[in-house]
Scaffold this motif. Structure first.
Motif, short mmCIF file in Angstrom:
data_model
loop_
_atom_site.label_atom_id
_atom_site.label_comp_id
_atom_site.label_asym_id
_atom_site.label_seq_id
_atom_site.Cartn_x
_atom_site.Cartn_y
_atom_site.Cartn_z
N LEU A 141 -5.09 -1.79 -6.47
CA LEU A 141 -4.66 -3.02 -6.01
C LEU A 141 -5.47 -4.17 -6.27
O LEU A 141 -5.31 -5.42 -6.56
N MET A 188 0.79 -1.11 0.06
CA MET A 188 -0.12 -0.09 -0.10
C MET A 188 0.88 1.30 -0.08
O MET A 188 0.49 2.08 -0.89
N HIS A 247 -6.57 1.46 -2.96
CA HIS A 247 -7.22 -0.14 -2.81
C HIS A 247 -7.97 -0.55 -3.95
O HIS A 247 -7.86 -1.87 -4.38
N TYR A 264 -2.18 -5.90 0.60
CA TYR A 264 -2.00 -4.61 0.61
C TYR A 264 -0.86 -4.43 2.06
O TYR A 264 -0.10 -3.52 1.88
N ASN A 265 -0.99 -5.15 2.90
CA ASN A 265 -0.09 -4.71 4.10
C ASN A 265 1.33 -5.62 4.22
O ASN A 265 1.90 -5.53 5.03
#
Length: 271
Positions: free
Chosen positions: A130, A97, A127, A139-140
């Motif tokens: 992705l 992200m 978001h 994302y993390n």
């Protein structure tokens, strides 16, 4: 529209990488840039966003002559140009992200970039992008935990996070397997079609260029020696671009047999 008029690049060594390149790329058009190693493909892409300074000529994006901009104005103009790199150019210790949101750094004040403070709209767009590239669940994750194909997808999302007017892509499939290469090219083409976004893709794989490009430009020794449709890329044209070769045999070698194709599908489906 992007327009290059008599763009040349001569290095301090005296080597001339580009010779009077003239071309126009219209909105939504995906251009495959092909040619042998050392033909000037990467130099051409980098001259457009002035990572490499052209020696002469003009490069116009919309109504802006990029070659005449000072450093401050060039920084503003680069927000309009998304770049996807061969080696991904991600910050390995940052999350997926955070890497995607770095595409907005040109739009935020310096103090906000230091603390990585982004608007809810920027985060929502990241978001969404992705999700579009198939990494919504990653994302993390740190960037260094991703595969090569996943890293390239992050690079695509980061470039689109800029909301660019032009996409420059430098050998996006060079380090990827054939299946992942097709997926990456499909993503890039779909993004351009959805956003009516022009793109120039420096690519070594001629078959991929033919399949996913609207137009092919062939460079040889810094000169444009072909500019036409993928269908017009005949054996004679390929010889003009690359030199003598048995292109019929190379195509046959690159085309899988029915048994090979079935085996690939079986592997992909986990059979």
């Amino acid at each position: 529209m992007l327009k290059l008029d008599n763009v040349s690049k001569t290095y301090k060594t005296g080597d001339k990488a580009l010779h009077n390149v003239c071309l126009e790329v219209s909105a939504g058009q995906v251009v495959g840039l092909i040619g042998p190693s050392g033909a000037g493909k990467s130099t051409l892409i980098r001259c457009i966003n002035r990572l490499v300074e052209p020696t002469q000529g003009s490069i116009t994006l919309g109504s802006t002559d990029l070659t005449k901009l000072n450093r401050r104005d060039l920084r503003q103009a680069r927000r309009r140009i998304g770049m996807i790199f061969q080696e991904y150019a991600l910050v390995e210790r940052l999350t997926v992200m955070e890497n995607v949101l770095s595409g907005r750094l040109g739009y935020v004040p310096t103090w906000r970039s230091w603390f990585r403070k982004f608007s809810p709209e920027d985060i929502a767009l990241a978001h969404s992008l992705l999700d579009n590239v198939g990494l919504a669940d990653h994302y993390n994750k740190r960037a260094d935990a991703l595969s090569g194909g996943q890293r390239q997808r992050v690079g695509i999302a980061r470039a689109l996070e800029q909301n660019p007017e032009l996409l420059l892509v430098d050998e996006p499939t060079a380090s990827l397997d054939p299946k992942t290469s097709r997926q990456i090219m499909r993503l890039i083409r779909a993004a351009c079609q959805e956003r009516n976004l022009p793109a120039i893709i420096n690519i070594h794989d001629v078959m991929l260029a033919q399949q996913f490009s609207d137009r092919i430009i062939g460079l040889r020794a810094g000169k444009v020696v072909f500019d036409g449709s993928p269908e017009a890329l005949s054996d004679e044209v390929l010889t003009t671009i690359y030199g003598d070769e048995d292109w019929t045999q190379l195509r046959a070698d690159a085309t899988p047999t029915q048994n090979e194709a079935t085996a690939v599908l079986d592997l992909a489906e986990g059979v």
